[in-house]
Design an enzyme around this catalytic site. Structure first.
Site, PDB file in Angstrom:
ATOM      1  N   GLU A   1      -4.847   1.875   2.470  1.00  0.00           N
ATOM      2  CA  GLU A   1      -4.993   0.719   3.376  1.00  0.00           C
ATOM      3  C   GLU A   1      -5.180   1.170   4.810  1.00  0.00           C
ATOM      4  O   GLU A   1      -5.931   0.562   5.565  1.00  0.00           O
ATOM      5  CB  GLU A   1      -3.742  -0.170   3.276  1.00  0.00           C
ATOM      6  N   GLU A   2      -4.498   2.243   5.182  1.00  0.00           N
ATOM      7  CA  GLU A   2      -4.411   2.586   6.604  1.00  0.00           C
ATOM      8  C   GLU A   2      -5.729   3.068   7.207  1.00  0.00           C
ATOM      9  O   GLU A   2      -6.007   2.812   8.378  1.00  0.00           O
ATOM     10  CB  GLU A   2      -3.337   3.653   6.835  1.00  0.00           C
TER      11      GLU A   2
ATOM     12  N   ASP B   1       3.247  -6.534   3.507  1.00  0.00           N
ATOM     13  CA  ASP B   1       2.857  -5.427   4.389  1.00  0.00           C
ATOM     14  C   ASP B   1       3.155  -5.777   5.843  1.00  0.00           C
ATOM     15  O   ASP B   1       2.336  -5.578   6.730  1.00  0.00           O
ATOM     16  CB  ASP B   1       1.371  -5.091   4.188  1.00  0.00           C
TER      17      ASP B   1
ATOM     18  N   HIS C   1       0.836  -1.219   0.000  1.00  0.00           N
ATOM     19  CA  HIS C   1       0.000   0.000   0.000  1.00  0.00           C
ATOM     20  C   HIS C   1       0.860   1.254   0.000  1.00  0.00           C
ATOM     21  O   HIS C   1       1.863   1.355   0.717  1.00  0.00           O
ATOM     22  CB  HIS C   1      -1.031   0.000   1.117  1.00  0.00           C
TER      23      HIS C   1
ATOM     24  N   ASP D   1       6.281   0.594   6.440  1.00  0.00           N
ATOM     25  CA  ASP D   1       4.817   0.413   6.308  1.00  0.00           C
ATOM     26  C   ASP D   1       4.221   1.494   5.424  1.00  0.00           C
ATOM     27  O   ASP D   1       3.831   2.537   5.924  1.00  0.00           O
ATOM     28  CB  ASP D   1       4.179   0.446   7.701  1.00  0.00           C
TER      29      ASP D   1
HETATM   30 ZN   LIG Z   1       0.693  -1.434   6.315  1.00  0.00          ZN
END
Ligand SMILES: [Zn+2]
Length: 468
Positions: free
Chosen positions: A337-338, A365, A291, A303
């Protein structure tokens, strides 16, 4: 192409002793490259340059923090599309998706106010993603410390008018840090809801981390329509311990919180896609991705900048080696995504329109750490079939194959019928950096990052040539 150009399954990839012997003796298979030779070529090419680290350095330098809807996210979309074009990927494009747009704002502080008028002490906090701000004058209240929602409910009316302080740590005795995370993250995700349900005015959550520093870790939190919206912050764990200790001898100490974060209308954004078109079955697609969005507290190097650049690097390595895959291998940079997972859903909606068949979707991820293997999300038969590749995946350090969740971004693709894969890494240090200012390029080891890309390249090639 790594085995037969005539479409027959290479015996290297069949189960049994013969396959193992052939893998270990590196027998050449038909007209293609045998899998163990491919593994070695990938190691040579990848570890000879650490190219994924260059890509990640460029991503965090150009785009920086890139939460959905932010200027950094726009830069990340443009940059990763440019990277894919630079390497000659095919069909490079951005697919539009509307995303939530939360902004942190400039004001973000918390002060510990001792009862008897002692000096106010600043606490290391950051707003949780999605939190409402406070009034300009802030929120000042006494603090009720709890370790669980059950304890909060048992406290009942004692929470009214207070700031609820959720102080249950991740369990450091668990080997699996994701299990430890899962055992604590409910406080962050639902703490403000549960506190407001009891009449509280704000929520403070112990950062969900195993680090021993005082850096606060953000992450998404929710609200529920029928329950008042109160602000939520994460507090660094040293200050969490300090606050807890203070409350023992000064139970009427107060905390003042001021936040200027807010949610704006949804913003336009995009997933970014590029591929190596399949030579024999172009409509059968293997996705590999991560992501592109990242929390604004750091630069999201682990991340999930790592997962994004590993996907690009996997395709670049295959292209550099002259591999022409039978099936289409596609890198996807998922957006959001977050705090919404909109990109993963939009991707499936778009591809369903085009009538493609996704046979596999691989997500990285869990941070750009040393790879160990892959989870497989599919029925037990497919897990067993993938296990036949353990030996060859082990040649690049990723020989563990186990049933398990693939990842948030690829979940809609998996629900639509693809077999899911998640890159397993050595995750002991992941939650030191996760969602915090610690998540920077300095925390990423070039060699470990590249090995993840190599593992991804090998897996997508095995799937492309052998099917599942
Ligand atoms: Zn992530």
């Amino acid at each position: 192409m790594i085995d037969s150009q005539r479409g027959r399954a290479c015996p290297l990839f069949r189960s049994g002793i013969l396959a193992l012997m052939l893998v270990l003796t590196a027998a050449v298979c038909e007209a293609g490259i045998p899998a163990d030779s491919l593994a070695r070529q990938l190691l040579r090419k990848g570890l000879g340059s650490y190219h994924s680290h260059d890509l990640l350095t460029e991503l965090v330098r150009v785009a920086g923090s890139r939460l959905s809807g932010s200027p950094g996210a726009v830069k990340a979309v443009n940059l990763t599309a440019a990277m894919m074009r630079r390497y000659g990927f095919e069909n490079v494009h951005a697919e539009s998706v509307m995303v939530p747009h939360w902004v942190r704002g400039k004001k973000e502080e918390a002060l510990l106010l001792p009862r008897g008028g002692g000096a106010a002490r600043p606490l290391a906090v950051c707003a949780l993603g999605g939190s409402d701000g406070t009034p300009r004058s802030g929120i000042t209240a006494e603090v009720l410390e709890v370790r669980s929602f059950e304890e909060l409910r048992a406290a009942g009316p004692r929470a009214a008018g207070k700031i609820v302080f959720f102080n249950r740590p991740m369990d450091p005795t668990l080997l699996n840090t994701f299990s430890a995370y899962g055992g604590a993250v409910d406080q962050r995700a639902g703490g403000a809801i549960e506190a407001a349900r009891c009449g509280a005015v704000a929520a403070i959550v112990r950062s969900v981390t195993l680090a021993r520093d005082n850096v606060p870790h953000t992450g998404s939190m929710g609200y529920r329509d029928s329950i008042p919206r109160i602000p939520g912050v994460a507090i660094g764990i040293r200050d969490a311990d300090l606050l807890s200790a203070t409350l023992i001898h000064d139970p009427h100490a107060r905390v003042k919180i001021r936040l200027s974060c807010r949610t704006l209308p949804d913003a336009p954004s995009a997933n970014v896609i590029g591929e190596l078109r399949g030579s024999e079955r172009p409509d059968e697609v293997i996705v590999i991705g991560g992501h592109l969005d990242a929390w604004d507290t750091g630069t999201g190097a682990h991340d999930d900048g790592a997962g994004c650049v590993q996907a690009i690097e996997a395709l670049r390595l295959l292209k550099e080696l002259g591999i022409k895959p039978k099936r289409t291998i596609r890198a996807v940079m998922f957006m959001n995504e977050e705090n919404g997972s909109r990109g993963g859903r939009a991707y499936v909606a778009a591809t369903q329109r085009s009538g493609e068949r996704h046979i596999a979707a691989i997500e990285a991820d869990r941070g750009g750490f040393m790879p160990r293997g892959f989870t497989v999300q599919g029925d037990s038969d497919v897990v067993e079939r993938v296990k036949r590749w353990e030996t060859v995946l082990g040649l690049v350090g990723a020989g563990v194959v186990t049933a398990g969740h693939a990842g948030v971004d690829v979940s809609p693709t998996v629900e639509a019928g693809a077999v899911g894969f998640g890159l397993i890494v050595d995750h002991q240090r992941y939650f030191d950096v996760h969602h915090s200012a610690n998540d920077s390029i300095e925390a990423v080891h070039p060699r470990e990052l590249e090995l993840g890309a190599i593992a991804g390249a090998l897996l997508v090639c095995l799937i492309s040539e052998e099917g599942l």
